[in-house]
Design a protein around this motif. Structure first.
Motif, mmCIF file in Angstrom:
data_model
loop_
_atom_site.group_PDB
_atom_site.id
_atom_site.type_symbol
_atom_site.label_atom_id
_atom_site.label_comp_id
_atom_site.label_asym_id
_atom_site.label_seq_id
_atom_site.Cartn_x
_atom_site.Cartn_y
_atom_site.Cartn_z
ATOM 1 N N PHE A 16 21.006 -3.519 -5.817
ATOM 2 C CA PHE A 16 20.191 -3.434 -7.022
ATOM 3 C C PHE A 16 19.178 -2.314 -6.980
ATOM 4 N N ASP A 17 19.140 -1.583 -5.872
ATOM 5 C CA ASP A 17 18.209 -0.472 -5.767
ATOM 6 C C ASP A 17 18.420 0.525 -6.898
ATOM 7 N N ARG A 18 19.677 0.767 -7.286
ATOM 8 C CA ARG A 18 19.932 1.735 -8.357
ATOM 9 C C ARG A 18 19.349 1.266 -9.682
ATOM 10 N N TYR A 19 19.349 -0.059 -9.925
ATOM 11 C CA TYR A 19 18.763 -0.543 -11.174
ATOM 12 C C TYR A 19 17.251 -0.374 -11.162
ATOM 13 N N LEU A 20 16.624 -0.599 -10.004
ATOM 14 C CA LEU A 20 15.185 -0.377 -9.906
ATOM 15 C C LEU A 20 14.857 1.082 -10.185
ATOM 16 N N ARG A 21 15.597 2.007 -9.555
ATOM 17 C CA ARG A 21 15.315 3.420 -9.755
ATOM 18 C C ARG A 21 15.614 3.859 -11.189
ATOM 19 N N PHE A 22 16.683 3.322 -11.757
ATOM 20 C CA PHE A 22 17.004 3.606 -13.158
ATOM 21 C C PHE A 22 15.873 3.110 -14.047
ATOM 22 N N HIS A 23 15.382 1.895 -13.746
ATOM 23 C CA HIS A 23 14.279 1.295 -14.496
ATOM 24 C C HIS A 23 13.031 2.180 -14.423
ATOM 25 N N LEU A 24 12.705 2.667 -13.223
ATOM 26 C CA LEU A 24 11.531 3.518 -13.059
ATOM 27 C C LEU A 24 11.709 4.832 -13.806
ATOM 28 N N ALA A 25 12.932 5.365 -13.803
ATOM 29 C CA ALA A 25 13.199 6.605 -14.528
ATOM 30 C C ALA A 25 13.013 6.418 -16.028
ATOM 31 N N ALA A 26 13.393 5.249 -16.527
ATOM 32 C CA ALA A 26 13.311 4.982 -17.963
ATOM 33 C C ALA A 26 11.900 4.642 -18.417
ATOM 34 N N HIS A 27 11.159 3.910 -17.570
ATOM 35 C CA HIS A 27 9.883 3.350 -18.013
ATOM 36 C C HIS A 27 8.669 3.894 -17.284
ATOM 37 N N ALA B 129 0.830 -1.211 0.000
ATOM 38 C CA ALA B 129 0.000 0.000 0.000
ATOM 39 C C ALA B 129 0.861 1.255 0.000
ATOM 40 N N ALA B 130 1.949 1.230 0.744
ATOM 41 C CA ALA B 130 2.844 2.383 0.778
ATOM 42 C C ALA B 130 3.470 2.633 -0.590
ATOM 43 N N MET B 131 3.833 1.560 -1.304
ATOM 44 C CA MET B 131 4.393 1.727 -2.645
ATOM 45 C C MET B 131 3.358 2.297 -3.608
ATOM 46 N N ASP B 132 2.092 1.887 -3.455
ATOM 47 C CA ASP B 132 1.024 2.436 -4.302
ATOM 48 C C ASP B 132 0.932 3.954 -4.166
ATOM 49 N N ALA B 133 1.188 4.450 -2.965
ATOM 50 C CA ALA B 133 1.014 5.874 -2.683
ATOM 51 C C ALA B 133 2.289 6.691 -2.873
ATOM 52 N N GLU B 134 3.419 6.039 -3.097
ATOM 53 C CA GLU B 134 4.714 6.725 -3.138
ATOM 54 C C GLU B 134 5.073 7.154 -4.560
ATOM 55 N N SER B 135 5.664 8.324 -4.679
ATOM 56 C CA SER B 135 6.119 8.804 -5.987
ATOM 57 C C SER B 135 7.620 9.038 -6.029
ATOM 58 N N ASP B 136 8.259 9.156 -4.862
ATOM 59 C CA ASP B 136 9.702 9.401 -4.831
ATOM 60 C C ASP B 136 10.462 8.126 -5.148
ATOM 61 N N PRO B 137 11.341 8.140 -6.188
ATOM 62 C CA PRO B 137 12.029 6.911 -6.592
ATOM 63 C C PRO B 137 12.901 6.309 -5.500
ATOM 64 N N ALA B 138 13.592 7.156 -4.747
ATOM 65 C CA ALA B 138 14.457 6.634 -3.694
ATOM 66 C C ALA B 138 13.638 5.939 -2.624
ATOM 67 N N ARG B 139 12.538 6.553 -2.239
ATOM 68 C CA ARG B 139 11.657 5.961 -1.232
ATOM 69 C C ARG B 139 11.025 4.671 -1.748
ATOM 70 N N MET B 140 10.670 4.637 -3.024
ATOM 71 C CA MET B 140 10.087 3.420 -3.590
ATOM 72 C C MET B 140 11.087 2.267 -3.545
ATOM 73 N N GLY B 141 12.358 2.584 -3.792
ATOM 74 C CA GLY B 141 13.378 1.544 -3.707
ATOM 75 C C GLY B 141 13.479 0.966 -2.306
ATOM 76 N N GLN B 142 13.422 1.827 -1.297
ATOM 77 C CA GLN B 142 13.478 1.363 0.083
ATOM 78 C C GLN B 142 12.267 0.502 0.424
ATOM 79 N N LEU B 143 11.081 0.932 0.003
ATOM 80 C CA LEU B 143 9.862 0.179 0.287
ATOM 81 C C LEU B 143 9.876 -1.173 -0.420
#
Length: 225
Positions: free
Chosen positions: A165-176, A123-137
């Motif tokens: 691998f958090d950086r790859y997730l955030r990179f992925h979110l930035a790209a897609h 639920a927290a990820m559904d509501a989050e928009s900050d990429p760094a915070r999403m990686g932590q969640l």
């Protein structure tokens, strides 16, 4: 010549703020590979090139750092994040082995409180928009499902790989975009855990990691990397 010369054709167009202007152009150049990993992004040079003060440049670099597109290094300042197809492939292979083993051992022992924590994190990820915070969640969600595996060293290794691998997730979110977070897989894993269905949960996790690996591989091929 400067590595930033590749930006010249894009120094035009309508932008709401100077920060958005700098961030948007740098982000596009990083994602398509025109600014390769390790390229120095000096605030003064960027401010001069973009015709803005250093304040919006500083904020743009901060936002790009949050998306794992830029690293801020001691004594060097901001540089474009260095990522590679081979490193991503190796990382996903390691994660697949470790996380599948951890999930298989954890599900039979998961408590109601641990499953509830995982649901709260979805639920927290559904509501989050900050990429760094999403990686932590995302990392906390996976670790919540693996928490009852009963092997401290295994869980330590899993968490290390997730953190790396958090950086790859955030990179992925930035790209897609944020829609590529694959929350449906997270829910399916939790549903299987609630039922105590180990094999169903493992199958979802394997698909989740395999699809993520394929997506990042396609991304690198699109850049010619």
């Amino acid at each position: 010549m400067s590595p930033l010369d590749c930006l010249a054709p894009e120094l035009a167009g309508g932008w709401r703020t100077a920060t958005e202007y700098v961030e948007g152009i740098l982000k596009a150049a990083i994602l398509d590979g025109r600014l390769p990993g390790g390229t120095a992004l000096r605030q003064e040079e960027l401010a001069t090139r973009f015709g803005v003060s250093r304040m919006p440049v500083r904020e743009a670099l901060r936002q790009l750092e949050a998306q794992a597109l830029v690293d801020v290094l001691p004594h060097r300042g901001a540089v474009v994040t260095a990522i590679s197809a081979s490193d991503a492939a190796d990382g996903y292979a390691i994660r697949r082995a470790l996380e599948v083993a951890a999930l298989r051992r954890s599900i039979p022992n998961l408590t109601a409180a641990q499953r509830a924590e995982a649901a709260t994190l979805i639920a927290a990820m559904d509501a989050e928009s900050d990429p760094a915070r999403m990686g932590q969640l995302n990392r906390r969600f996976h670790m919540a499902l693996y928490a009852a595996a009963g092997h401290a060293r295994m869980l330590q290794l899993v968490e290390q790989e997730l953190s790396a691998f958090d950086r790859y997730l955030r990179f992925h979110l930035a790209a897609h975009g944020r829609g590529e977070m694959a929350q449906h897989d997270h829910r399916a894993m939790l549903d299987a855990a609630d039922r105590g269905d180990v094999e169903a949960a493992v199958a979802v996790l394997e698909r989740h990691l395999d699809q993520a690996a394929a997506t990042i591989a396609r991304f690198f091929r699109s850049r010619g990397g």
